[in-house]
Design a protein around this motif. Structure first.
Motif, PDB file in Angstrom:
ATOM      1  N   MET A   1       0.824  -1.183   0.000  1.00 36.12           N
ATOM      2  CA  MET A   1       0.000   0.000   0.000  1.00 36.12           C
ATOM      3  C   MET A   1       0.869   1.247   0.000  1.00 36.12           C
ATOM      4  O   MET A   1       1.925   1.273   0.619  1.00 36.12           O
ATOM      5  CB  MET A   1      -0.904  -0.026   1.245  1.00 36.12           C
ATOM      6  CG  MET A   1      -1.870   1.103   1.291  1.00 36.12           C
ATOM      7  SD  MET A   1      -2.860   1.057  -0.203  1.00 36.12           S
ATOM      8  CE  MET A   1      -4.137   2.129   0.158  1.00 36.12           C
TER       9      MET A   1
ATOM     10  N   THR B   1      -9.128   2.359  -3.076  1.00 29.22           N
ATOM     11  CA  THR B   1      -7.664   2.352  -3.067  1.00 29.22           C
ATOM     12  C   THR B   1      -7.118   3.531  -3.856  1.00 29.22           C
ATOM     13  O   THR B   1      -6.165   4.195  -3.422  1.00 29.22           O
ATOM     14  CB  THR B   1      -7.126   1.029  -3.655  1.00 29.22           C
ATOM     15  OG1 THR B   1      -7.599  -0.048  -2.847  1.00 29.22           O
ATOM     16  CG2 THR B   1      -5.612   1.013  -3.701  1.00 29.22           C
ATOM     17  N   THR B   2      -7.716   3.815  -4.998  1.00 29.96           N
ATOM     18  CA  THR B   2      -7.291   4.956  -5.810  1.00 29.96           C
ATOM     19  C   THR B   2      -7.443   6.250  -5.033  1.00 29.96           C
ATOM     20  O   THR B   2      -6.556   7.116  -5.063  1.00 29.96           O
ATOM     21  CB  THR B   2      -8.109   5.018  -7.115  1.00 29.96           C
ATOM     22  OG1 THR B   2      -7.918   3.789  -7.834  1.00 29.96           O
ATOM     23  CG2 THR B   2      -7.690   6.175  -7.988  1.00 29.96           C
TER      24      THR B   2
ATOM     25  N   GLU C   1      -7.362   6.598  -1.803  1.00 39.61           N
ATOM     26  CA  GLU C   1      -6.338   6.616  -0.759  1.00 39.61           C
ATOM     27  C   GLU C   1      -5.003   7.095  -1.329  1.00 39.61           C
ATOM     28  O   GLU C   1      -4.283   7.880  -0.693  1.00 39.61           O
ATOM     29  CB  GLU C   1      -6.182   5.235  -0.133  1.00 39.61           C
ATOM     30  CG  GLU C   1      -7.365   4.825   0.726  1.00 39.61           C
ATOM     31  CD  GLU C   1      -7.295   3.386   1.186  1.00 39.61           C
ATOM     32  OE1 GLU C   1      -6.286   2.699   0.922  1.00 39.61           O
ATOM     33  OE2 GLU C   1      -8.269   2.934   1.817  1.00 39.61           O
ATOM     34  N   VAL C   2      -4.663   6.645  -2.526  1.00 38.60           N
ATOM     35  CA  VAL C   2      -3.431   7.090  -3.183  1.00 38.60           C
ATOM     36  C   VAL C   2      -3.518   8.590  -3.463  1.00 38.60           C
ATOM     37  O   VAL C   2      -2.549   9.330  -3.251  1.00 38.60           O
ATOM     38  CB  VAL C   2      -3.176   6.290  -4.479  1.00 38.60           C
ATOM     39  CG1 VAL C   2      -2.021   6.884  -5.268  1.00 38.60           C
ATOM     40  CG2 VAL C   2      -2.915   4.828  -4.154  1.00 38.60           C
TER      41      VAL C   2
ATOM     42  N   ALA D   1     -13.808  -1.345  -4.311  1.00 35.56           N
ATOM     43  CA  ALA D   1     -12.535  -1.503  -3.608  1.00 35.56           C
ATOM     44  C   ALA D   1     -11.403  -0.821  -4.380  1.00 35.56           C
ATOM     45  O   ALA D   1     -10.542  -0.156  -3.779  1.00 35.56           O
ATOM     46  CB  ALA D   1     -12.216  -2.977  -3.408  1.00 35.56           C
ATOM     47  N   ALA D   2     -11.400  -0.966  -5.696  1.00 34.68           N
ATOM     48  CA  ALA D   2     -10.363  -0.330  -6.512  1.00 34.68           C
ATOM     49  C   ALA D   2     -10.464   1.188  -6.442  1.00 34.68           C
ATOM     50  O   ALA D   2      -9.443   1.887  -6.346  1.00 34.68           O
ATOM     51  CB  ALA D   2     -10.471  -0.810  -7.960  1.00 34.68           C
TER      52      ALA D   2
END
Length: 85
Positions: free
Chosen positions: A1, A53-54, A56-57, A49-50
């Protein structure tokens, strides 16, 4: 991560601009993924979910952009003050 610690060694002033463009591209990708209605129900959880995550980045990269922008703003303000003196 990806975490903020991965970017601690970078000079935010040097990377703020390129990270801002990366954030824009990632946000567009996340938006397009959410707008896609043809992936079917089974893929819906994976899509969410993807996108999470994107995002979060994006948050991590945005912190570098914010730090770099603040540093540049401070530098410009000091330069203006020196010119005015």
């Amino acid at each position: 991560m990806i975490t903020a610690a991965m970017f601690e060694h970078l000079d935010p002033k040097q990377h703020a601009n390129s990270f801002a463009y990366t954030i824009s591209a990632l946000a567009l990708t996340a938006r397009l993924a959410l707008e896609n209605e043809t992936s079917g129900t089974a893929a819906e959880q994976a899509k969410v979910a993807a996108v999470a995550t994107t995002l979060e980045v994006i948050e991590v990269l945005a912190s570098v952009v914010i730090d770099g922008s603040e540093q540049l703003e401070t530098r410009l303000r000091r330069a203006d003050e020196l010119r005015a003196a």
